[in-house]
Design a protein around this motif. Structure first.
Motif, mmCIF file in Angstrom:
data_model
loop_
_atom_site.group_PDB
_atom_site.id
_atom_site.type_symbol
_atom_site.label_atom_id
_atom_site.label_comp_id
_atom_site.label_asym_id
_atom_site.label_seq_id
_atom_site.Cartn_x
_atom_site.Cartn_y
_atom_site.Cartn_z
ATOM 1 N N LYS A 154 0.794 -1.181 0.084
ATOM 2 C CA LYS A 154 0.041 0.015 0.259
ATOM 3 C C LYS A 154 0.986 1.341 -0.124
ATOM 4 O O LYS A 154 0.504 2.326 0.542
ATOM 5 N N LEU A 155 2.212 1.181 -0.523
ATOM 6 C CA LEU A 155 2.871 2.429 -0.518
ATOM 7 C C LEU A 155 2.397 3.464 -1.451
ATOM 8 O O LEU A 155 2.262 4.720 -1.119
ATOM 9 N N PHE A 156 1.791 3.220 -2.534
ATOM 10 C CA PHE A 156 1.257 3.826 -3.584
ATOM 11 C C PHE A 156 -0.055 4.624 -3.020
ATOM 12 O O PHE A 156 -0.204 5.848 -3.118
ATOM 13 N N GLU A 157 -1.131 3.864 -2.272
ATOM 14 C CA GLU A 157 -2.005 4.481 -1.807
ATOM 15 C C GLU A 157 -1.740 5.431 -0.664
ATOM 16 O O GLU A 157 -2.279 6.521 -0.280
ATOM 17 N N SER A 158 -0.670 5.215 0.293
ATOM 18 C CA SER A 158 -0.324 6.025 1.283
ATOM 19 C C SER A 158 0.531 7.319 0.992
ATOM 20 O O SER A 158 0.406 8.298 1.766
ATOM 21 N N ARG A 159 1.362 7.320 0.143
ATOM 22 C CA ARG A 159 2.553 8.010 -0.025
ATOM 23 C C ARG A 159 2.527 8.640 -1.680
ATOM 24 O O ARG A 159 3.040 9.515 -2.124
ATOM 25 N N GLY A 160 1.549 8.142 -2.521
ATOM 26 C CA GLY A 160 1.522 8.454 -3.941
ATOM 27 C C GLY A 160 2.739 8.238 -4.889
ATOM 28 O O GLY A 160 2.906 8.705 -5.830
ATOM 29 N N ILE A 161 3.768 7.234 -4.186
ATOM 30 C CA ILE A 161 4.751 6.789 -5.376
ATOM 31 C C ILE A 161 4.529 5.199 -5.382
ATOM 32 O O ILE A 161 4.275 4.625 -4.549
ATOM 33 N N PRO A 162 5.013 4.826 -6.751
ATOM 34 C CA PRO A 162 4.999 3.338 -6.934
ATOM 35 C C PRO A 162 6.330 2.844 -5.990
ATOM 36 O O PRO A 162 7.251 3.138 -5.792
ATOM 37 N N CYS A 163 5.819 1.583 -5.439
ATOM 38 C CA CYS A 163 6.802 0.773 -4.552
ATOM 39 C C CYS A 163 7.657 -0.038 -5.398
ATOM 40 O O CYS A 163 7.342 -0.557 -6.603
ATOM 41 N N SER A 164 8.777 -0.715 -4.767
ATOM 42 C CA SER A 164 9.752 -1.457 -5.447
ATOM 43 C C SER A 164 9.068 -2.728 -6.046
ATOM 44 O O SER A 164 9.367 -3.189 -7.088
ATOM 45 N N ILE A 176 8.007 -0.429 -20.345
ATOM 46 C CA ILE A 176 9.194 0.246 -20.203
ATOM 47 C C ILE A 176 8.685 1.705 -19.977
ATOM 48 O O ILE A 176 9.532 2.361 -19.872
ATOM 49 N N GLU A 177 7.278 2.145 -19.934
ATOM 50 C CA GLU A 177 6.867 3.441 -19.954
ATOM 51 C C GLU A 177 6.162 3.335 -18.603
ATOM 52 O O GLU A 177 5.736 2.771 -17.954
ATOM 53 N N PHE A 178 6.365 4.783 -18.065
ATOM 54 C CA PHE A 178 5.617 4.912 -16.795
ATOM 55 C C PHE A 178 4.069 5.432 -17.036
ATOM 56 O O PHE A 178 3.846 5.988 -17.721
ATOM 57 N N LEU A 179 3.387 4.314 -16.196
ATOM 58 C CA LEU A 179 1.965 4.341 -16.582
ATOM 59 C C LEU A 179 1.297 5.449 -16.037
ATOM 60 O O LEU A 179 1.655 5.851 -14.854
ATOM 61 N N ASP A 180 0.209 5.994 -16.748
ATOM 62 C CA ASP A 180 -0.559 7.145 -15.993
ATOM 63 C C ASP A 180 -1.062 6.725 -14.699
ATOM 64 O O ASP A 180 -1.294 7.550 -13.865
ATOM 65 N N SER A 181 -1.446 5.624 -14.625
ATOM 66 C CA SER A 181 -1.985 5.121 -13.495
ATOM 67 C C SER A 181 -1.365 5.171 -12.254
ATOM 68 O O SER A 181 -1.527 5.307 -11.166
ATOM 69 N N LEU A 182 0.247 5.398 -12.614
ATOM 70 C CA LEU A 182 1.220 5.386 -11.571
ATOM 71 C C LEU A 182 1.802 6.719 -11.190
ATOM 72 O O LEU A 182 2.584 6.755 -10.499
ATOM 73 N N ILE A 183 1.187 7.693 -11.851
ATOM 74 C CA ILE A 183 1.579 9.096 -11.744
ATOM 75 C C ILE A 183 0.547 9.742 -10.830
ATOM 76 O O ILE A 183 -0.640 10.193 -11.578
ATOM 77 N N TYR A 184 0.824 10.038 -9.492
ATOM 78 C CA TYR A 184 0.321 10.889 -8.753
ATOM 79 C C TYR A 184 0.380 12.321 -9.137
ATOM 80 O O TYR A 184 1.505 12.979 -8.861
ATOM 81 N N LYS A 185 -0.466 12.970 -9.737
ATOM 82 C CA LYS A 185 -0.487 14.387 -10.041
ATOM 83 C C LYS A 185 -0.121 15.376 -9.337
ATOM 84 O O LYS A 185 0.649 16.296 -9.560
#
Length: 212
Positions: A154-164, A176-185
């Motif tokens: 739950k790192l993305f939900e709590s801090r807004g950054i993708p986890c390892s 190989i591309e950063f997905l929009d769903s993983l970009i916290y605006k």
């Protein structure tokens, strides 16, 4: 004790893992502001001195923000990880401070092992473990149709950054591309563009502009 335990969902870390707090932990934000203002303000100040000194403190805050924005927009960090494709993509989207946090997660992804647990239509579930510590298991679910990732940490939900663990799953899926769903605006370089504009209507109300 019973009453305290009944409200454990409000303070227990386990129950707050999926709540976003924007890196604010306990009273750290207030303590940081207090330490800055204390440098300019003391008990011997008159009211006029207090207002002038407080204004100086706010100017320093704004100046630091401008410097940080300049570094994010006009400089490029040195790539240091072996997963450069993710690192470079993150440097294009995120502010410098958030990029450093994400880069740490990218580095941790190198020491992870991954295996497929189940596959159903467009959804895949992975088990991600740390090299040398297979007992510490994290579950990553991938929805290939929606390009959505979720991890049990739950790192993305709590801090807004993708986890390892998510980066490890992305590598396995050959994304190989950063997905929009993983970009916290909120953490992107252009986060302010929607809220701050230098364009004002000519006939706008002066009082409302001053309040803004």
């Amino acid at each position: 004790m019973e009453k305290t335990y009944e409200t454990h969902a409000m303070w227990s870390h386990y129950f707050l893992r999926d709540k976003f707090f924007g890196y604010i932990r306990t009273t750290s934000q207030c303590e940081g502001i207090n330490s800055l203002i204390r440098f300019y303000v003391n008990r011997k100040n008159t009211l006029i001195d207090f207002m002038h000194n407080l204004d100086r403190a706010l100017k320093e805050y704004r100046n630091n923000e401008l410097i940080t924005d300049f570094k994010s927009q006009c400089s490029e960090p040195v790539m240091i990880t072996s997963l450069e494709v993710y690192e470079r993509s993150a440097s294009c989207y995120f502010t410098r401070n958030i990029f450093k946090e994400i880069r740490n997660e990218i580095q941790r992804a190198r020491a992870l092992n991954i295996k497929v647990l189940s596959t159903t239509l467009d959804k895949v579930e992975f088990s991600v473990t740390t090299l040398g510590d297979p007992a510490k298991d994290r579950r990553v679910e991938v929805d290939r149709s929606k390009n959505m990732f979720s991890c049990s940490c739950k790192l993305f939900e709590s801090r807004g950054i993708p986890c390892s663990h998510i980066f490890c799953a992305m590598k396995f899926e050959n994304i190989i591309e950063f997905l929009d769903s993983l970009i916290y605006k909120k953490w992107t370089k252009n986060a302010k563009n929607e809220f701050i504009s230098t364009e004002m209507p000519v006939n706008d109300d002066v009082e409302r502009v001053l309040k803004f």
